[in-house]
Design a protein around this motif. Structure first.
Motif, PDB file in Angstrom:
ATOM      1  N   THR A  27       0.817  -1.215   0.000  1.00  0.00           N
ATOM      2  CA  THR A  27       0.000   0.000   0.000  1.00  0.00           C
ATOM      3  C   THR A  27       0.850   1.264   0.000  1.00  0.00           C
ATOM      4  O   THR A  27       0.385   2.316  -0.425  1.00  0.00           O
ATOM      5  CB  THR A  27      -0.940   0.028   1.210  1.00  0.00           C
ATOM      6  OG1 THR A  27      -0.167   0.007   2.421  1.00  0.00           O
ATOM      7  CG2 THR A  27      -1.884  -1.165   1.200  1.00  0.00           C
ATOM      8  N   ALA A  28       2.106   1.174   0.461  1.00  0.00           N
ATOM      9  CA  ALA A  28       2.980   2.346   0.440  1.00  0.00           C
ATOM     10  C   ALA A  28       3.158   2.872  -0.981  1.00  0.00           C
ATOM     11  O   ALA A  28       3.297   4.081  -1.191  1.00  0.00           O
ATOM     12  CB  ALA A  28       4.339   2.002   1.058  1.00  0.00           C
ATOM     13  N   ALA A  29       3.159   1.977  -1.959  1.00  0.00           N
ATOM     14  CA  ALA A  29       3.280   2.400  -3.354  1.00  0.00           C
ATOM     15  C   ALA A  29       2.015   3.103  -3.835  1.00  0.00           C
ATOM     16  O   ALA A  29       2.079   4.001  -4.677  1.00  0.00           O
ATOM     17  CB  ALA A  29       3.595   1.201  -4.243  1.00  0.00           C
ATOM     18  N   LEU A  30       0.855   2.693  -3.312  1.00  0.00           N
ATOM     19  CA  LEU A  30      -0.383   3.407  -3.641  1.00  0.00           C
ATOM     20  C   LEU A  30      -0.339   4.818  -3.079  1.00  0.00           C
ATOM     21  O   LEU A  30      -0.735   5.787  -3.748  1.00  0.00           O
ATOM     22  CB  LEU A  30      -1.597   2.665  -3.072  1.00  0.00           C
ATOM     23  CG  LEU A  30      -1.794   1.197  -3.451  1.00  0.00           C
ATOM     24  CD1 LEU A  30      -3.094   0.678  -2.831  1.00  0.00           C
ATOM     25  CD2 LEU A  30      -1.804   1.010  -4.953  1.00  0.00           C
ATOM     26  N   ASP A  31       0.135   4.942  -1.852  1.00  0.00           N
ATOM     27  CA  ASP A  31       0.185   6.252  -1.208  1.00  0.00           C
ATOM     28  C   ASP A  31       1.022   7.240  -2.009  1.00  0.00           C
ATOM     29  O   ASP A  31       0.635   8.395  -2.189  1.00  0.00           O
ATOM     30  CB  ASP A  31       0.765   6.122   0.211  1.00  0.00           C
ATOM     31  CG  ASP A  31      -0.095   5.262   1.125  1.00  0.00           C
ATOM     32  OD1 ASP A  31      -1.300   5.129   0.850  1.00  0.00           O
ATOM     33  OD2 ASP A  31       0.448   4.736   2.114  1.00  0.00           O
ATOM     34  N   ILE A  32       2.162   6.784  -2.503  1.00  0.00           N
ATOM     35  CA  ILE A  32       3.099   7.701  -3.144  1.00  0.00           C
ATOM     36  C   ILE A  32       2.565   8.207  -4.484  1.00  0.00           C
ATOM     37  O   ILE A  32       2.941   9.300  -4.935  1.00  0.00           O
ATOM     38  CB  ILE A  32       4.490   7.047  -3.310  1.00  0.00           C
ATOM     39  CG1 ILE A  32       5.571   8.120  -3.495  1.00  0.00           C
ATOM     40  CG2 ILE A  32       4.502   6.081  -4.459  1.00  0.00           C
ATOM     41  CD1 ILE A  32       6.982   7.591  -3.459  1.00  0.00           C
ATOM     42  N   VAL A  33       1.669   7.451  -5.138  1.00  0.00           N
ATOM     43  CA  VAL A  33       1.120   7.903  -6.421  1.00  0.00           C
ATOM     44  C   VAL A  33      -0.279   8.501  -6.261  1.00  0.00           C
ATOM     45  O   VAL A  33      -0.930   8.838  -7.248  1.00  0.00           O
ATOM     46  CB  VAL A  33       1.084   6.756  -7.459  1.00  0.00           C
ATOM     47  CG1 VAL A  33       2.489   6.217  -7.703  1.00  0.00           C
ATOM     48  CG2 VAL A  33       0.129   5.639  -7.045  1.00  0.00           C
ATOM     49  N   GLY A  34      -0.739   8.629  -5.032  1.00  0.00           N
ATOM     50  CA  GLY A  34      -2.031   9.256  -4.782  1.00  0.00           C
ATOM     51  C   GLY A  34      -3.224   8.375  -5.068  1.00  0.00           C
ATOM     52  O   GLY A  34      -4.328   8.873  -5.304  1.00  0.00           O
ATOM     53  N   ALA A  35      -3.035   7.054  -5.025  1.00  0.00           N
ATOM     54  CA  ALA A  35      -4.146   6.124  -5.240  1.00  0.00           C
ATOM     55  C   ALA A  35      -4.755   5.732  -3.901  1.00  0.00           C
ATOM     56  O   ALA A  35      -4.055   5.569  -2.905  1.00  0.00           O
ATOM     57  CB  ALA A  35      -3.661   4.873  -5.973  1.00  0.00           C
ATOM     58  N   SER A  36      -6.047   5.581  -3.879  1.00  0.00           N
ATOM     59  CA  SER A  36      -6.729   5.149  -2.661  1.00  0.00           C
ATOM     60  C   SER A  36      -6.728   3.622  -2.593  1.00  0.00           C
ATOM     61  O   SER A  36      -6.920   2.938  -3.606  1.00  0.00           O
ATOM     62  CB  SER A  36      -8.164   5.677  -2.625  1.00  0.00           C
ATOM     63  OG  SER A  36      -8.884   5.269  -3.767  1.00  0.00           O
ATOM     64  N   TYR A  37      -6.496   3.108  -1.404  1.00  0.00           N
ATOM     65  CA  TYR A  37      -6.463   1.663  -1.203  1.00  0.00           C
ATOM     66  C   TYR A  37      -7.878   1.105  -1.261  1.00  0.00           C
ATOM     67  O   TYR A  37      -8.791   1.577  -0.569  1.00  0.00           O
ATOM     68  CB  TYR A  37      -5.827   1.344   0.152  1.00  0.00           C
ATOM     69  CG  TYR A  37      -5.940  -0.086   0.594  1.00  0.00           C
ATOM     70  CD1 TYR A  37      -5.298  -1.100  -0.108  1.00  0.00           C
ATOM     71  CD2 TYR A  37      -6.679  -0.433   1.718  1.00  0.00           C
ATOM     72  CE1 TYR A  37      -5.390  -2.416   0.303  1.00  0.00           C
ATOM     73  CE2 TYR A  37      -6.777  -1.744   2.148  1.00  0.00           C
ATOM     74  CZ  TYR A  37      -6.130  -2.744   1.434  1.00  0.00           C
ATOM     75  OH  TYR A  37      -6.230  -4.045   1.845  1.00  0.00           O
ATOM     76  N   ILE A  38      -8.086   0.090  -2.099  1.00  0.00           N
ATOM     77  CA  ILE A  38      -9.390  -0.541  -2.220  1.00  0.00           C
ATOM     78  C   ILE A  38      -9.437  -1.853  -1.431  1.00  0.00           C
ATOM     79  O   ILE A  38     -10.233  -2.025  -0.531  1.00  0.00           O
ATOM     80  CB  ILE A  38      -9.740  -0.818  -3.703  1.00  0.00           C
ATOM     81  CG1 ILE A  38      -9.752   0.502  -4.491  1.00  0.00           C
ATOM     82  CG2 ILE A  38     -11.095  -1.523  -3.815  1.00  0.00           C
ATOM     83  CD1 ILE A  38     -10.766   1.518  -3.997  1.00  0.00           C
ATOM     84  N   ARG A  39      -8.517  -2.762  -1.760  1.00  0.00           N
ATOM     85  CA  ARG A  39      -8.491  -4.063  -1.077  1.00  0.00           C
ATOM     86  C   ARG A  39      -7.266  -4.831  -1.527  1.00  0.00           C
ATOM     87  O   ARG A  39      -6.546  -4.424  -2.439  1.00  0.00           O
ATOM     88  CB  ARG A  39      -9.749  -4.878  -1.403  1.00  0.00           C
ATOM     89  CG  ARG A  39      -9.899  -5.224  -2.884  1.00  0.00           C
ATOM     90  CD  ARG A  39     -11.117  -6.114  -3.123  1.00  0.00           C
ATOM     91  NE  ARG A  39     -11.350  -6.409  -4.527  1.00  0.00           N
ATOM     92  CZ  ARG A  39     -10.781  -7.407  -5.189  1.00  0.00           C
ATOM     93  NH1 ARG A  39      -9.921  -8.208  -4.588  1.00  0.00           N
ATOM     94  NH2 ARG A  39     -11.068  -7.616  -6.475  1.00  0.00           N
ATOM     95  N   GLU A  40      -7.023  -5.972  -0.881  1.00  0.00           N
ATOM     96  CA  GLU A  40      -5.998  -6.895  -1.364  1.00  0.00           C
ATOM     97  C   GLU A  40      -6.547  -7.710  -2.527  1.00  0.00           C
ATOM     98  O   GLU A  40      -7.748  -8.002  -2.574  1.00  0.00           O
ATOM     99  CB  GLU A  40      -5.554  -7.838  -0.245  1.00  0.00           C
ATOM    100  CG  GLU A  40      -4.819  -7.159   0.890  1.00  0.00           C
ATOM    101  CD  GLU A  40      -4.134  -8.143   1.819  1.00  0.00           C
ATOM    102  OE1 GLU A  40      -4.106  -9.355   1.486  1.00  0.00           O
ATOM    103  OE2 GLU A  40      -3.626  -7.711   2.867  1.00  0.00           O
ATOM    104  N   ILE A  41      -5.674  -8.040  -3.461  1.00  0.00           N
ATOM    105  CA  ILE A  41      -6.034  -9.060  -4.444  1.00  0.00           C
ATOM    106  C   ILE A  41      -6.125 -10.375  -3.679  1.00  0.00           C
ATOM    107  O   ILE A  41      -5.216 -10.733  -2.929  1.00  0.00           O
ATOM    108  CB  ILE A  41      -4.979  -9.165  -5.561  1.00  0.00           C
ATOM    109  CG1 ILE A  41      -4.739  -7.804  -6.226  1.00  0.00           C
ATOM    110  CG2 ILE A  41      -5.377 -10.218  -6.581  1.00  0.00           C
ATOM    111  CD1 ILE A  41      -5.916  -7.231  -6.933  1.00  0.00           C
ATOM    112  N   GLU A  42      -7.223 -11.084  -3.829  1.00  0.00           N
ATOM    113  CA  GLU A  42      -7.435 -12.299  -3.045  1.00  0.00           C
ATOM    114  C   GLU A  42      -6.538 -13.432  -3.533  1.00  0.00           C
ATOM    115  O   GLU A  42      -6.202 -13.511  -4.721  1.00  0.00           O
ATOM    116  CB  GLU A  42      -8.903 -12.739  -3.151  1.00  0.00           C
ATOM    117  CG  GLU A  42      -9.884 -11.784  -2.515  1.00  0.00           C
ATOM    118  CD  GLU A  42      -9.708 -11.709  -1.012  1.00  0.00           C
ATOM    119  OE1 GLU A  42      -9.416 -12.753  -0.397  1.00  0.00           O
ATOM    120  OE2 GLU A  42      -9.849 -10.613  -0.449  1.00  0.00           O
TER     121      GLU A  42
END
Length: 519
Positions: free
Chosen positions: A230-245
């Motif tokens: 999720t740290a990579a999502l944070d740096i590009v401004g993406a909101s966390y949705i969920r884990e890929i199952e």
């Protein structure tokens, strides 16, 4: 000697090649976002995942007509510059930062891998390690795909990793789509994998049925992102949705996001991700890694109390657990070791004189803080023990009165076959010595490891849903006969085959068509 991050995961192996510790798994990133600068988003995404691999980095981008791949040896910031990123234009991209657990650390094994097909091309990035590479290579040979290899791929030193085999098998889909081919192929792939791949139009991601390596889904205003953490999502401004199952494959194209299940989930998330691999600001299994590690420190303080004057971490990986130990014990927390932030991965080979300095290039004690003090030193793990031995000697020379070592993981007794490159079992100090003997070996006044039960409790994940193999030897995915087949052979035995003329050829060589590379 191959240069890599090491020394129980901290001291560079270039400084002490005999003390190489747990190497990080790779980092993967993918984005589908028309109208966005996907190459730069991917650059920042794998930059955020740099801790997961420092040998090589690469980005693949599609403009809808062709895929361009640019990759090289080195850190993300060393491989890419502004002009290179400007040349990578498109709407879908994937990225990778690599530490090799399979195949040699060479440019040919850098990722993303690439393979052309009659219908288009595929680029793929992989985090993890497969255990049935030989079987997959047999499938490849049975389909006569070796005949498709160009002469320039029939050269020693070409691609030798499991990722390239999967890429080529995915590219072989006559009469079916890439999606259908993946649904057919992925159940045959055994081991740990978080795959992110792309065609000219579509972004794909899949996670093995055990979910050993992490993979998450994020949302941009105009697109979607997948990443190892999720740290990579944070740096590009993406909101966390969920884990890929576990056992799930997702696809993103102009029709939107869709999901397919290719196998039933049987969760066995890597426990060592909680201890060390993941960034402390990453969210995993609904737990912030920093919070988990602080709780580990609290449990250590309750299980192994000691009278001391100061709690200090081995930076950076020991910091959260040291904070927790100080909180629970009431012993003040302090900085006793200063880390040189610029000592990391290096291609420069040290002289013998410099090598003898060892850990001092990485860490230096604050004599004024530790002199005359009884110290609690908190670290994430002990692999061979050489780093801790050198560290304790350095602290004693700086005037420490007592040194009590506390370790935020159980004794590491078994190698990992799922994407972490530990030492061999014979080299693991805990395989042959008890904790008391290890304590004497590293010259600690006392040594305490967190128990497996306490560590699992700190994660809030059920014991049965975790891969604990490096601690208890219980491998969740059955392995070949590892008593006869060593780890290196397990990873490498499918690397090369011999054709009818006796010529050694790589069965894992991906194409280099439409690929950019540095000379």
């Amino acid at each position: 000697m191959r240069p890599s991050k090491g020394g129980d995961g901290r001291l560079t192996a270039a400084l002490d090649p005999q003390d190489q510790g747990p190497q990080d798994a790779c980092g993967v990133f993918g984005v589908w976002a028309p109208g966005e600068d996907v190459a730069k988003l991917t650059y920042y995404g794998i930059y955020a995942l740099q801790h997961r691999g420092q040998e090589s980095a690469g980005i693949a981008v599609s403009n809808g007509r062709q895929i361009l791949v640019y990759k090289d040896m080195g850190l993300v910031s060393q491989v890419f510059d502004e002009s290179t990123l400007e040349s990578l234009r498109g709407h879908v991209a994937i990225g990778h930062c690599r530490y090799s657990t399979t195949g040699a650390p060479t440019w040919h094994n850098a990722q993303p891998t690439f393979h052309p097909t009659a219908e288009g091309s595929i680029a793929l990035a992989h985090n993890g390690n497969l255990i049935n590479t030989a079987e997959l290579a047999d499938i490849l040979a049975a389909r006569n795909l070796d005949a498709e290899l160009d002469l320039h791929l029939r050269m020693p030193g070409e691609t030798t990793n499991d990722t390239a085999i999967v890429t080529q098998l995915l590219a072989d889909h006559p009469g079916s789509t890439v999606e259908e081919r993946a649904v057919e192929l992925l159940p045959q792939v055994r081991g740990a994998f978080s795959f992110v791949w792309m065609t000219e139009q579509t972004l794909y991601a899949a996670r093995d049925p055990q979910g050993i390596r992490p993979l998450v889904l994020g949302r941009l205003e105009r697109g979607w992102v997948v990443a190892s953490e999720t740290a990579a999502l944070d740096i590009v401004g993406a909101s966390y949705i969920r884990e890929i199952e576990p056992g799930e494959m997702v696809m993103v194209d102009e029709a939107g996001l869709r999901s397919r299940r290719f196998a039933d989930a049987a969760p066995k998330h890597c426990l060592f991700e909680f201890v060390y691999l993941a960034r402390p600001d990453t969210l995993m299994n609904d737990q912030r890694m920093h919070s988990v590690r602080v709780e580990i420190g609290r449990k250590l303080a309750k299980t192994y109390p000691v009278e001391a004057d100061l709690v200090i971490p081995v930076p950076e990986s020991g910091v959260p657990s040291a904070i927790g130990f100080a909180e629970a014990s009431g012993i003040p927390y302090g900085t006793g070791l200063v880390k040189n932030s610029y000592v990391g991965r290096t291609f420069i080979q040290p002289s013998q004189t410099i090598r003898q300095l060892g850990i001092r290039l990485k860490l230096n004690p604050l004599r004024d803080v530790i002199e005359g003090k009884r110290l609690v030193v908190v670290d994430d793990s002990i692999v061979r023990g050489n780093t801790q031995r050198a560290l304790i000697r350095m602290l004693r020379e700086a005037g420490a009165k007592e040194i009590h070592v506390r370790i935020a993981s159980p004794p590491v007794k078994w190698p990992c076959f799922y994407g972490i490159d530990f030492a061999t079992r014979a080299e693991l100090v805990a395989n042959g010595l008890s904790p008391e003997e290890i304590g004497r070996s590293i010259d600690a006044d006392s040594l305490g490891y967190i128990s497996l039960e306490d560590l699992v409790e700190a994660t809030n994940v059920p014991m049965d849903n975790l891969c604990r193999a490096c601690f208890d030897g219980e491998y969740p995915i059955p392995l070949p006969d590892t008593e006869k087949l060593g780890k290196d052979l397990l990873e490498q035995r499918a690397s090369l085959r011999t054709d009818a003329d006796g010529l050694a050829v790589s069965t894992t060589g991906g194409g280099a068509v439409d690929a950019l590379s540095r000379p």
